[in-house]
Scaffold this motif. Structure first.
Motif, PDB file in Angstrom:
ATOM      1  N   LEU A  76      69.643 -31.274  14.944  1.00  0.00           N
ATOM      2  CA  LEU A  76      69.020 -32.563  13.971  1.00  0.00           C
ATOM      3  C   LEU A  76      68.758 -34.057  14.781  1.00  0.00           C
ATOM      4  O   LEU A  76      68.068 -34.770  15.360  1.00  0.00           O
ATOM      5  CB  LEU A  76      69.052 -32.748  12.682  1.00  0.00           C
ATOM      6  N   HIS A 180      60.082 -27.191   8.795  1.00  0.00           N
ATOM      7  CA  HIS A 180      61.440 -26.951   8.296  1.00  0.00           C
ATOM      8  C   HIS A 180      61.302 -27.373   6.930  1.00  0.00           C
ATOM      9  O   HIS A 180      62.953 -27.316   6.429  1.00  0.00           O
ATOM     10  CB  HIS A 180      62.046 -28.999   8.853  1.00  0.00           C
ATOM     11  N   SER A 199      63.747 -23.276  10.478  1.00  0.00           N
ATOM     12  CA  SER A 199      63.502 -25.316  10.906  1.00  0.00           C
ATOM     13  C   SER A 199      62.536 -24.827  12.247  1.00  0.00           C
ATOM     14  O   SER A 199      63.201 -24.267  12.913  1.00  0.00           O
ATOM     15  CB  SER A 199      64.735 -26.021  10.661  1.00  0.00           C
ATOM     16  N   ASP A 200      61.364 -25.691  11.934  1.00  0.00           N
ATOM     17  CA  ASP A 200      60.849 -26.152  13.595  1.00  0.00           C
ATOM     18  C   ASP A 200      61.778 -26.955  14.288  1.00  0.00           C
ATOM     19  O   ASP A 200      61.456 -27.426  15.418  1.00  0.00           O
ATOM     20  CB  ASP A 200      59.877 -26.584  13.176  1.00  0.00           C
ATOM     21  N   CYS A 201      62.762 -27.372  13.922  1.00  0.00           N
ATOM     22  CA  CYS A 201      63.510 -28.118  14.681  1.00  0.00           C
ATOM     23  C   CYS A 201      63.889 -28.427  16.311  1.00  0.00           C
ATOM     24  O   CYS A 201      63.958 -26.879  16.465  1.00  0.00           O
ATOM     25  CB  CYS A 201      65.118 -28.470  14.070  1.00  0.00           C
ATOM     26  N   THR A 225      58.562 -36.213  10.950  1.00  0.00           N
ATOM     27  CA  THR A 225      59.576 -35.872  10.051  1.00  0.00           C
ATOM     28  C   THR A 225      59.644 -36.269   8.650  1.00  0.00           C
ATOM     29  O   THR A 225      59.049 -35.638   8.010  1.00  0.00           O
ATOM     30  CB  THR A 225      60.817 -36.899  10.590  1.00  0.00           C
ATOM     31  N   ASN A 273      59.030 -32.298   9.276  1.00  0.00           N
ATOM     32  CA  ASN A 273      59.105 -31.166  10.376  1.00  0.00           C
ATOM     33  C   ASN A 273      60.154 -32.285  11.279  1.00  0.00           C
ATOM     34  O   ASN A 273      60.290 -33.010  11.155  1.00  0.00           O
ATOM     35  CB  ASN A 273      57.991 -32.040  10.232  1.00  0.00           C
ATOM     36  N   GLU A 274      61.021 -31.734  11.879  1.00  0.00           N
ATOM     37  CA  GLU A 274      61.865 -32.010  12.868  1.00  0.00           C
ATOM     38  C   GLU A 274      61.891 -31.467  14.028  1.00  0.00           C
ATOM     39  O   GLU A 274      62.096 -31.729  15.251  1.00  0.00           O
ATOM     40  CB  GLU A 274      63.146 -31.562  12.293  1.00  0.00           C
ATOM     41  N   CYS A 340      66.925 -34.840   6.518  1.00  0.00           N
ATOM     42  CA  CYS A 340      67.139 -34.913   8.195  1.00  0.00           C
ATOM     43  C   CYS A 340      68.599 -36.126   7.950  1.00  0.00           C
ATOM     44  O   CYS A 340      69.636 -35.939   7.098  1.00  0.00           O
ATOM     45  CB  CYS A 340      66.179 -35.881   8.867  1.00  0.00           C
TER      46      CYS A 340
END
Lengths: 340, 340
Positions: A76, A180, A199-201, A225, A273-274, A340
Motif C-alpha cells: 500500500l 480492497h 485487495s486490488d492494490c 482510495t 480501492n488501492e 489504508c
C-alpha cells in the motif's frame, strides 16, 4: 547477523548501535539507498527539461490488519504514493519511507513488509532513496505505520486537473471497484465472512503513462482510495463546476462485493480501492484510453462508466438500469476506518 | 465553522465530509498549499542550474510530551527536516507533512501544532506544500505523530560528506549541548525535576548557509539529534576513516544539564539536540565559521571543540582538562526514548 532478538525493542529507536543495526539489516540493506548521508542527493536530469515540473506528495498508511489477501501495508505504502504521483501525470522517480514501529513488533514481519516494498518499487520503476525509523512503546502504536513521500516529474505540456474537465467528457475506470475495502473488511475476521476476495492494490504509474500516450487529451485523473469512487467523483465534479452522471449498469462490480455490501449495509461506490483510478477525457478519445488500459493487467477491467455534463455543479448522479436516478453524495461520517 | 466537536473522531479519517472539513479548517487553511490536487506541482527553476542536485529527506516525529518548554512536535517536525537538508549543504525549499492522529486528540492541540509549523516554515523560508491525515483508534497511537519530508537544492560545487573530512580539520558546534534532551526529560514530569531548561529546537538552514558563505571549505556537517554529539561524531569518524579528539573543557554545557545528567547517570554527550549541528572544516577556516555562526542567534554559542586526526579510524576520544583521555563510543541500547 548483528541483529539480536526477534522483536523490536525501545533500544531500536534510541539513536545508538541497536538502531543502526536494525536500519542496516532490515531497511537499508534491502532498499540500498544511495550514499551514507541522512539525505538522498539526486541528479535531476529529468527535471531540467524546460517547462518540466516537480510533483511532490505524501501519505501515511495505518491499515489494519498489516497483512491481508493481495498485499500488506508495505505494498500500500509504495503503490499509494506512486499512484498519487501518477494520476497527476507525473512520472514517479523517488520515494522516502518512514516507519513508526510499536515496541514488540516482530522483526520477521518488518522484513516481509520491506521485501514487498522493494519489489513494488522495482515494479513501479521508482527508488526508495531515504527513510527513517522511530519506535514507540507498546500500546502507543499498532505494529507499524508507514509514511511514504514521492517525487515525480511532470513533463512539459502535461497539465491534468479537475478544472480542465469539460461537458461531454467520458468517465473511465480501470477495473472492478471496492475489492480492497471488501478484502480488508473480510480480513479483519470479526465479521465471520468467508471470501476469496483480494485487495486490488497495484501501482498505476505504467498504466497512467500508457493512457496518456494513447490519449494526450486526458483532462484529469484521480485514484479512488478512501471514500471510493463516489468521493473521487464528488471532489472532481465540485472542482470542475460540472455534474457527473454514472450508468449503474456500466459499473464494474464483483457479485461477491455487491453481496457483502448488501449484508453489511454498505455502498460499494464508497469502498476504498488501492489500484483503481477514475479519469475524464474527451468522448472521442475514450475508446483509445480503454484499449490502452486493457492492454495492461492492472487495466484489464477498464470501461466507460459515465460522462460529465453541464448540470448542477458538483452533483454526481447514478442512472439506474430502469431509467431512474439517485444522487451520489459525499460520504458523511465514516464507512470503514483504517482501510489504508 | 464546519468543524463540529472538540476532539478528533474516527470519522475524521474516513475519507468523507468530516475528513474534508478537518483538513480544510485545521490544515490546508493554515498551510495554504498550492493547488487543489493531492500532489504539489512545483516549478523547479532552482534545480535547473547545471550541476545542481536535489536533496530529499524524511523523518517521523513521535516526541512525548507533544508540547514542551521551547517547542512542540510541530516545531520539531519542521526544524528536524529543514536541518537534515541544511547539514548536507542543501537550501531547503519544500516540505510535506503527514499526520497520524489518535482518536480523541483535541482539535485545539492540533491547531496549536499546525500554527507552530506554519510559523517555523516561514522562518526557515520553506513552504509546506502537501500533506495527509490518518486517524487511528484510541490506544493505537499517542496523540499525534507527524512525518515530514523535505526537498532542497544543493548548488553546483557544494559537496559536503563525512568522507571529505581531513586530518587537522577543526570540529565546531553552534551552541550548548543537550538542552533538548534534558528539557524533554524534565517535561515528562515523572522525575520530579524542576528546571527552567528549554529545548534548543531551531531551524538551522540560515545558519548553515551563513557558515558556507564564510567558509566554502567546510567538509561535512551533521545535526546532533538522537544519540547526541557522541553518536554524530562516531558516525562521521567511521565514515571518514579518521579519529576525532574532543577537548572536554571546550564543550559548551549548561551547569543545569550537567547536574541533571549527574543525578540521573546520563552522559550529556549522548543527549538529543534539535537545534545543534557539528561541522568539520580546515583549521584555517574555523575562526571564520565560528564568527559567521555567532552573528546569528541560533549560533550564538558556536565554538571549536576538537579536531580530526589520523588515529584509529572511527575512534572518538575526549581529552580531559587534566590531560587524560577516554573513549566516547557509540551509544549501545537506549538512553532516552521518544525524544524526537
Amino acid at each position: 547477523m548483528a541483529l539480536r532478538g526477534e522483536r523490536v525493542t525501545m533500544a531500536h529507536g534510541g539513536g545508538g548501535q541497536a538502531m543502526r543495526d536494525l536500519i542496516a539489516e532490515v531497511f537499508t540493506g534491502v532498499f540500498q539507498p544511495p550514499g551514507n548521508e541522512d539525505q538522498a542527493r539526486l541528479m535531476v536530469d529529468a527535471l531540467q527539461e524546460p517547462g518540466a515540473r516537480l510533483a511532490f506528495t505524501t501519505d501515511s498508511f495505518v491499515v489494519s490488519p498489516l497483512e491481508f489477501p493481495g498485499g500488506d501495508i508495505g505494498k500500500l505504502a509504495v503503490c499509494g504514493t506512486v499512484n498519487d504521483l501518477a494520476v497527476g501525470g507525473a512520472r514517479p522517480l523517488w520515494l522516502s519511507a518512514s516507519f513508526i514501529i510499536e515496541e514488540g513488533c516482530e522483526i520477521a514481519l518488518l522484513r516481509r513488509i520491506v521485501a514487498t516494498m522493494a519489489a513494488e518499487a522495482e515494479a513501479a520503476g521508482v527508488r526508495i532513496v531515504t527513510g527513517d525509523t522511530k519506535v514507540v512503546e507498546r500500546g502507543k502504536g499498532d505494529g507499524v505505520f508507514i509514511t511514504t513521500s514521492g517525487i515525480g516529474v511532470i513533463p512539459p505540456g502535461c497539465d491534468l486537473a479537475a478544472t480542465r474537465i469539460a461537458p461531454g467528457d467520458a468517465v473511465i475506470v480501470n477495473g472492478v471497484l471496492g475489492d480492497h475495502g471488501a478484502a480488508i473488511l473480510a480480513a479483519r475476521g470479526d465479521l465471520a465472512l468467508s471470501t476469496d476476495l483480494q485487495s486490488d492494490c497495484a501501482g498505476l504509474g505504467h498504466l497512467m503513462q500508457a493512457a496518456l500516450a494513447a490519449a494526450p487529451g486526458i483532462h484529469a485523473a484521480r485514484d479512488c482510495t478512501r471514500g471510493g469512487l463516489a468521493s473521487a467523483l464528488n471532489e472532481m465534479a465540485a472542482e470542475a463546476g460540472l455534474a457527473v452522471e454514472v450508468q449503474e449498469d456500466a459499473l464494474p462490480l464483483r457479485p461477491e462485493v455487491v453481496g457483502m455490501c448488501e449484508i453489511l449495509g454498505l455502498d460499494p461506490l464508497y469502498l476504498a480501492n488501492e489500484g483503481r483510478l477514475v479519469l475524464f477525457c474527451p468522448a472521442d478519445q475514450a475508446e483509445a484510453v480503454v484499449a490502452a488500459m486493457r492492454a495492461r493487467p492492472e487495466g484489464a477491467g477498464a470501461c466507460i462508466i459515465g460522462r460529465a455534463h453541464a448540470g448542477q455543479p458538483g452533483r454526481v448522479t447514478l442512472r439506474t438500469a430502469f431509467g431512474g436516478a439517485r444522487i451520489v453524495d459525499m460520504l458523511v461520517g465514516e464507512q470503514l476506518p483504517r482501510i489504508c
